[in-house]
Design a protein around this motif. Structure first.
Motif, mmCIF file in Angstrom:
data_model
loop_
_atom_site.group_PDB
_atom_site.id
_atom_site.type_symbol
_atom_site.label_atom_id
_atom_site.label_comp_id
_atom_site.label_asym_id
_atom_site.label_seq_id
_atom_site.Cartn_x
_atom_site.Cartn_y
_atom_site.Cartn_z
ATOM 1 N N ILE A 63 -2.615 10.880 6.035
ATOM 2 C CA ILE A 63 -2.213 9.120 5.756
ATOM 3 C C ILE A 63 -2.147 8.557 5.946
ATOM 4 O O ILE A 63 -1.392 6.772 6.992
ATOM 5 C CB ILE A 63 -2.029 8.967 3.795
ATOM 6 N N ALA A 98 -5.987 4.723 0.881
ATOM 7 C CA ALA A 98 -5.678 4.464 2.090
ATOM 8 C C ALA A 98 -6.799 4.089 3.037
ATOM 9 O O ALA A 98 -6.360 3.335 3.918
ATOM 10 C CB ALA A 98 -4.762 5.623 2.943
ATOM 11 N N ALA A 99 -7.599 4.601 3.665
ATOM 12 C CA ALA A 99 -8.516 4.289 3.843
ATOM 13 C C ALA A 99 -9.202 3.006 3.857
ATOM 14 O O ALA A 99 -9.141 2.508 4.796
ATOM 15 C CB ALA A 99 -9.605 5.403 4.151
ATOM 16 N N ILE A 100 -9.391 2.863 2.252
ATOM 17 C CA ILE A 100 -9.880 1.419 2.463
ATOM 18 C C ILE A 100 -8.569 0.313 2.376
ATOM 19 O O ILE A 100 -9.407 -1.007 2.922
ATOM 20 C CB ILE A 100 -10.277 1.091 0.845
ATOM 21 N N LEU A 127 0.826 -0.834 -0.247
ATOM 22 C CA LEU A 127 -0.229 -0.106 -0.128
ATOM 23 C C LEU A 127 0.621 1.667 0.417
ATOM 24 O O LEU A 127 0.505 2.445 -0.648
ATOM 25 C CB LEU A 127 -0.748 0.239 1.122
ATOM 26 N N ALA A 160 -15.811 5.802 0.104
ATOM 27 C CA ALA A 160 -14.404 5.168 1.075
ATOM 28 C C ALA A 160 -14.099 5.121 2.728
ATOM 29 O O ALA A 160 -14.328 4.102 3.546
ATOM 30 C CB ALA A 160 -12.741 6.296 0.366
ATOM 31 N N ALA A 177 -5.544 9.430 -3.004
ATOM 32 C CA ALA A 177 -4.826 8.557 -2.315
ATOM 33 C C ALA A 177 -5.523 8.111 -1.021
ATOM 34 O O ALA A 177 -5.830 7.263 -0.114
ATOM 35 C CB ALA A 177 -3.648 9.511 -2.400
ATOM 36 N N ALA A 178 -6.026 9.612 -0.575
ATOM 37 C CA ALA A 178 -6.666 9.143 0.879
ATOM 38 C C ALA A 178 -7.465 7.916 0.901
ATOM 39 O O ALA A 178 -7.469 7.569 2.077
ATOM 40 C CB ALA A 178 -7.169 10.324 1.510
ATOM 41 N N ALA A 179 -8.428 8.400 0.042
ATOM 42 C CA ALA A 179 -9.774 6.940 -0.692
ATOM 43 C C ALA A 179 -8.945 5.775 0.036
ATOM 44 O O ALA A 179 -9.434 4.273 0.348
ATOM 45 C CB ALA A 179 -10.887 7.766 -1.458
ATOM 46 N N GLU A 203 1.374 4.388 -2.363
ATOM 47 C CA GLU A 203 1.328 5.578 -2.474
ATOM 48 C C GLU A 203 2.801 6.713 -3.066
ATOM 49 O O GLU A 203 1.996 7.637 -3.400
ATOM 50 C CB GLU A 203 1.356 6.853 -0.603
ATOM 51 N N LEU A 259 -6.459 -0.075 4.245
ATOM 52 C CA LEU A 259 -5.850 -0.189 6.045
ATOM 53 C C LEU A 259 -7.143 -0.969 6.262
ATOM 54 O O LEU A 259 -6.686 -1.793 7.451
ATOM 55 C CB LEU A 259 -5.441 0.886 6.175
ATOM 56 N N LEU A 302 -2.172 7.727 9.478
ATOM 57 C CA LEU A 302 -3.366 6.227 9.281
ATOM 58 C C LEU A 302 -2.443 4.924 9.277
ATOM 59 O O LEU A 302 -2.729 4.385 10.045
ATOM 60 C CB LEU A 302 -4.205 6.570 8.569
#
Lengths: 100, 184, 374, 182, 350
Positions: free
Chosen positions: B71, A73-75, A32, B166, A69-71, A36, A77, B74
């Motif tokens: 990020i 990363a959230a998914i 992941l 998301a 990218a934020a989305a 990024e 993770l 996280l």
């Protein structure tokens, strides 16, 4: 003044490293992170061309890329957390439930 | 001496590029995910610095704020949550790819060399045009804002929906019940 | 007791075990709680005790009856007077001695002042645990005044050794009554001040309301006594149900809570302090004259027999069970400690709560390890 | 009522009230005592450092028996002395030690003492007996119990050898209360 | 000014040194101030032994921490353990480069600005850089290999990330009113508007300050280091100079939050009641006070409130803290942002 090519070379190197990382690492978290890295390389390209062309579109799209990218990363993770709950591993080779 | 001042931006760029590359190498070289995450943080910060050099200050701030402040936190959070202190060894089949990687690497290096040589003679890029939107000189933030909310309003909304999806997805997956075959 | 060998740092990815204490700032001494945590949520908690064990009950067997009194000071060291009271009460019960009225009035005053002292130290530490720093100092200022009164009466501030079998070792000093009156007159205002700081405070309420709930039925089954029991709404106070030291002559209320949560126990203790002031005022108003010591032999040798005598200590029911073989030393002297039994309900009260609530619940049980470990 | 509850639930009046309490304390008189310079005054009954008077002691061992932790060690022997021509046996004290490091200052020894005035007594007000080496410094023999070597007496209090009297809580040095010691 | 080196290197370097020293000294004396005020609230008198009335106490503390043995836990992650304090203290100090302590003034014919630089993305810069400080806390807690530290680190990660959102939203209201991201311009805009933004942005002001308290891990939001729960939270294992770094960063961050609150809402270095009231009362005495003094005064007021909070309030529980952040502050600050935007649109006519 930094030429666009310089930035592009940096971007290329980052992109390559990201791809290599995705290929060689089996740790989901590291993979992941490599994604990024690739997105960042793309952003560098956007910014470089935006400056080259004197057009803001590149910067705007970089904003979108960062958002995506934020989305991602959230998914991603979230998947990792769920994965660890299910299989107690973050190794991608051991995650082959879909292979039938 | 004045050479230093004239080429200050370039020197800074090379330093930042070195940091960014070193960080990127670290991401794939470090065994510990925490170390990898830290070196990725270094890359992000260096790239943010490059953004500043490319007259994209707003994006630099966004990069730091979202990548570094959001990020990566996280990432670290999840690394600590799943206690992934040590990861299993690399599988063997990567070794077989080494010759191909070397050849590709040499080709790439040649390409980069050519590109750099070509660039040294190219026309210098100028970012002054970036500040001219609708004819008036504006700050980078304001310019991006105008562009974002006027020309790209629809993509903006779409992206916000993507973020929302998301977020919900992450919450659903992060919830405990999924592990016990409940919802999802 | 937790099986220490089976404790792994990470039994699986979700739960972890934490050894909370014995060297932890919020366990009020050397309590150790083995916590099984899911994130920060407590799956299970096991109190591990014994780090302050001194074999007090065994020591009692080699002491004379009066010589045992200084050892009781060290059980619940925040409430020495009530400990003394329970022991001498038990011995007097075997011997059939009636304490002179003046002595019993002094005992009541000491016990109630001790209750105030104990509750102030409880409030200070409890608030400190929950994060409010200042009440600690405010309450300690008042506690010092109580300790000054103790010092004036018996020469010690903490480990009082202030009672003897058959009465009191000393009479009150000149002016003690006035100083005590001055104290009790200003004390309710201070309690009100602390309440202004905490009672309506939304953070305090968030931290205490609904935390560590124990129902009345459960509280009785666990054998809780004192404020933890009364906080659940059970009107049970040894001073009322088995009056000793002429407590039935005084007029006071037993405050009870309704929900059995930390907040109710807090309110109960705050009200108890006011009631203590009320009792002390009555004592001061009708302080009888006369001797402070009944006719007892120099060497206490109770007749063969046994007796259980309990008092309402600030922590709950503190009982002493004395078995005498007719000699100068107790054959067996068992303590029914309030804190030890109150602590047993801890796992029941904290299961499913967060670590921060554990702190609040330990604070609200008002435990003293000296009494638990003995 | 409903409206007011709503208002108070939104606007944190009670937090402001708490701030008011602590704010007022900011200007109140401080309770701290500057200890080494200003010493807290113990009350008259304070159970402080021991006093011991050899000539009053009748070597009855009552204090040693009363001590809950047996820290008073007494040894004696009989001596024949002539009083008014008659030979009488008299107990003579060989050793009178108090292991102060273990003492819990309960005062039972003082209470047990049958002599009036007391031969062993807890002199009031002297509480500074701390030492770096507890076995040596906090073990008091007969002599040390009288001259208090190593103990800092409370201001105004003197050691038994210099005139402290058992029934005098203040130490009675300056006033010279009681007969002077030989 | 002929020599470019002077303008390019010397002046910034001198400024950096001055600001760094001032900040470190300020943080040290902030701890003294805190101990004193807290003590006075708690009917004590606080440190009074070192130096006259205890004034040398911070120096003594610093010396003690410097020479103290630096203990690294046996099973700590050494590199990260070392990196933690660095990562927390560097952002805390870097942020000071954009905080305007006062307006530009003339010194020996040079125009000197009492700030290092005025970036046109000032606020974003501050938000971004200070968000890096969280790494030191998480990594320090993680690397200590101590469960209490780890819980402290995780708590602070969640807390800092959550409270950054309402904080940012309340900052945006000011940006709307000032129409600039530069801190200097924001102050100047308040001068022109003739009113401090605390009045139109009262809600944002409260949210900002409370979130600031949360961001700096201070009571009643000091969960990451709640001593009664987690011993000392993320810095349980740290000692000596590394602990001093965490300590310094915490106090520096408090100064940062107070400074930004001053700049954004209380008119920075402007004297109170800009323009109109000062003109009406014609208080020449106020004019004598240098702008920097006003700034420091307002900042000190915020710092005092910090300490006051610490002396008064109990601590939130972690889930309550999260509830407060997500269910109260974020919705309220969103609504407030919309209201202010509407107001700016209607009144400002933009």
């Amino acid at each position: 003044m930094i030429s666009t090519t310089h930035v592009l070379v940096l971007s290329l190197a980052l992109f390559t490293l990201g791809v290599v990382g995705m290929a060689v690492r089996r740790n989901f978290i590291t993979v992941l992170m490599c994604v990024e890295l690739i997105l960042n390389a793309a952003n560098l390209n956007f910014i470089a061309f935006s400056r080259q062309l004197g057009d803001l579109t590149g910067q705007v799209f970089a904003v979108f890329v960062i958002t995506i990218a934020a989305a991602e990363a959230a998914i991603g993770l979230g998947i990792i957390v769920a994965l660890v709950r299910l299989k107690q591993t973050v190794n991608l080779d051991q995650v082959n439930v879909m292979e039938g | 001496m004045t050479w230093f001042l004239v080429h200050f931006a370039q020197i800074v760029f090379y330093c930042l590029a070195a940091v960014a590359l070193a960080g990127a190498v670290g991401v794939i070289a470090f065994r510990s995910p925490v170390h990898a995450a830290l070196s990725l943080l270094g890359t992000f910060l260096a790239v943010a610095g490059v953004f500043v050099l490319m007259q994209a200050e707003f994006l630099a701030a966004v990069q730091v704020l979202i990548y570094a402040g959001g990020i990566m936190v996280l990432f670290l959070f999840v690394i600590m949550l799943v206690k992934a202190r040590d990861i299993p060894d690399e599988p063997q089949y990567v070794r077989r790819l080494v010759p191909a990687a070397v050849i590709l690497g040499v080709l790439l290096a040649a390409l980069v060399g050519v590109g750099l040589w070509a660039a040294s003679s190219g026309p210098p890029a100028d970012g002054a045009a970036l500040r001219l939107v609708a004819g008036a000189p504006l700050g980078n933030t304001e310019a991006v804002g105008w562009s974002l909310y006027r020309d790209y309003l629809l993509p903006f909304e779409v992206v916000s929906i993507v973020l929302l999806v998301a977020m919900i997805g992450a919450i659903v997956m992060g919830r405990k019940e999924t592990g016990r075959g409940g919802a999802a | 007791m937790g099986n220490l060998e089976t404790l792994k740092p990470f039994p699986d990815s979700e739960e972890m075990e934490i050894s909370f204490g014995p060297q932890h700032p919020a366990t009020h001494g050397v309590l150790r709680v083995l916590l099984r945590l899911d994130g920060e949520r407590i799956v299970d908690a096991k109190p591990v005790i014994g780090y302050l064990h001194r074999g007090t009950e065994k020591i009692f067997e080699r002491e004379t009856y009066n010589g045992a009194i200084p050892h009781t000071d060290r059980l619940d060291y925040t409430a020495a007077a009530t400990n003394n009271q329970a022991l001498v009460g038990a011995v007097e019960k075997i011997m059939g001695v009636t304490v002179p009225p003046r002595a019993s009035a002094i005992r009541v005053m000491l016990a109630e002042l001790q209750r105030i002292a104990s509750h102030t130290i409880w409030l200070g530490t409890h608030a400190l645990d929950i994060g409010a720093q200042s009440p600690f100092f405010y309450t300690f200022e008042e506690r010092e005044k109580v300790l000054d009164l103790f010092e004036e009466y018996c020469g010690a501030r903490l480990t009082l050794n202030s009672m003897r079998v058959g009465g009191q070792p000393y009479d009150l000093t000149d002016g003690w009554v006035d100083r005590c009156r001055t104290f009790v007159d200003q004390f309710p205002a201070r309690v009100a001040e602390w309440e202004r700081l905490l009672t309506t405070n939304r953070i305090w309420k968030l931290r205490t309301v609904g935390v560590g709930v124990i129902s009345a039925a459960n509280a009785i089954e666990w054998g809780l006594t004192g404020p933890p029991l009364r906080g659940s709404g059970v009107k049970w106070d040894i001073r009322k149900v088995f009056p000793y030291d002429r407590y039935d002559e005084y007029d006071f209320e037993i405050p009870v809570g309704a929900n059995g949560d930390t907040y109710d126990r807090y309110l109960v203790r705050m009200e108890e302090m006011r009631q203590s002031v009320r009792i002390i005022k009555q004592c001061l108003a009708k302080l009888p004259d006369g001797p402070v010591m009944a006719k007892v032999p120099k060497v206490i040798k109770p007749p063969k027999g046994e007796a259980y005598f309990s008092v309402e200590s600030p922590k709950g029911e503190l009982g002493f069970y004395v078995v005498s073989d007719g000699g100068a030393h107790p054959y067996r002297l068992h303590v029914r400690p309030a804190c030890f039994i109150n602590l047993q309900a801890l796992p029941e009260m904290v299961r499913g709560l967060l670590v921060a609530d554990l702190i609040a619940v330990i604070g609200t049980l008002d435990i003293v390890l000296g009494e638990i470990d003995r | 009522m409903g409206f007011w509850d709503l208002v108070t639930s939104i606007v944190p009046f009670e937090l402001a009230q708490g701030l008011g309490v602590t704010g007022r304390f900011l200007f109140k008189k401080k309770a701290t005592i500057q200890y080494p310079e200003v010493k807290p005054v113990p009350k008259d009954r304070f159970r402080g450092m021991f006093g011991f008077s050899e000539e009053r002691c009748i070597v009855c061992h009552a204090c040693a028996k009363a001590c809950p932790i047996d820290i008073i060690h007494i040894q004696d022997h009989f001596e024949e002395i002539e009083v008014d021509g008659k030979k009488r046996k008299k107990k003579v004290l060989d050793r009178y030690d108090i292991d102060v490091k273990r003492c819990m200052f309960c005062g039972l020894c003082e209470e047990a003492c049958p002599t009036k005035p007391l031969a062993i007594w807890l002199t009031t007000k002297s509480y500074e007996a701390s030492a770096y080496e507890r076995n040596e410094r906090l073990y008091f023999t007969k002599e040390r119990l009288q001259d208090w070597k190593g103990v800092r007496p409370y201001p105004g209090v003197v050691s038994p050898r210099d005139g402290q009297m058992p029934d005098d809580p203040t130490g009675g040095s300056a006033a010279g209360r009681g007969e002077p010691k030989p | 000014m002929a020599n470019p080196w002077v303008a390019f290197l010397l002046v910034p370097l001198v400024k950096i040194v001055v600001i760094l020293l001032a900040v470190i000294l300020l943080a040290a004396y902030m701890s003294f101030f805190e101990r004193k005020v807290l003590a006075y609230m708690q009917i004590r008198i606080g440190p009074n032994r070192v130096g006259p009335r205890g004034w040398l106490q911070p120096i003594a503390d610093a010396l003690k921490l410097l020479v103290k043995e630096d203990i690294v836990p046996e099973r700590a992650e050494k590199l990260v353990y070392f990196l933690g304090p660095v990562l927390v203290v560097v952002p805390a100090l870097v942020v000071f480069s954009v905080i305007p302590f006062g307006p530009a003034f003339k010194l020996f014919g040079y125009e000197v600005t009492p700030y290092l630089t005025d970036v046109n993305i000032g606020i974003l810069f501050i938000l971004g850089v200070s968000s890096i400080g969280v790494y030191g806390v998480i990594l320090g807690g993680w690397a200590s290999n101590n469960k209490f530290s780890m819980m402290g680190g995780l708590r602070s990660a969640a807390q800092l990330v959550s409270y950054e959102v309402p904080m940012g939203l309340s900052v945006v209201t000011v940006l709307l009113m000032a129409n600039s991201l530069s801190l200097v311009k924001i102050v100047e805009a308040q001068k022109q508007a003739g009113v401090w933004y605390v009045i139109p942005g009262i809600v944002a002001f409260f949210i900002y300050f409370v979130c600031g308290v949360a961001e700096t891990n201070r009571n009643p939001f000091d969960l990451p280091e709640a001593e009664s729960e987690l011993v000392a939270g993320f810095h349980t294992e740290y000692s000596g100079m590394k602990f001093a770094f965490y300590f310094l960063a915490e106090y520096a961050n408090m100064v940062v939050i107070s400074s930004i609150a001053t700049v954004l809402f209380l008119g920075g270095w402007l004297p109170p009641f800009p323009n109109w009231l000062a003109a009406v009362w014609a208080l020449p005495a106020l004019a004598w006070i240098p702008p920097i003094a006003w700034f420091v005064l307002k900042m000190a007021a915020f710092l005092f409130v910090y300490i006051w909070f610490r002396g008064t309030f109990p601590r939130y529980r972690f889930d309550q803290l999260m509830d407060l952040g997500w269910k109260v502050f974020i919705p309220v600050s969103l609504v407030n942002l919309m209201a202010v935007a509407l107001g700016v649109l209607l009144i400002g006519g933009r």
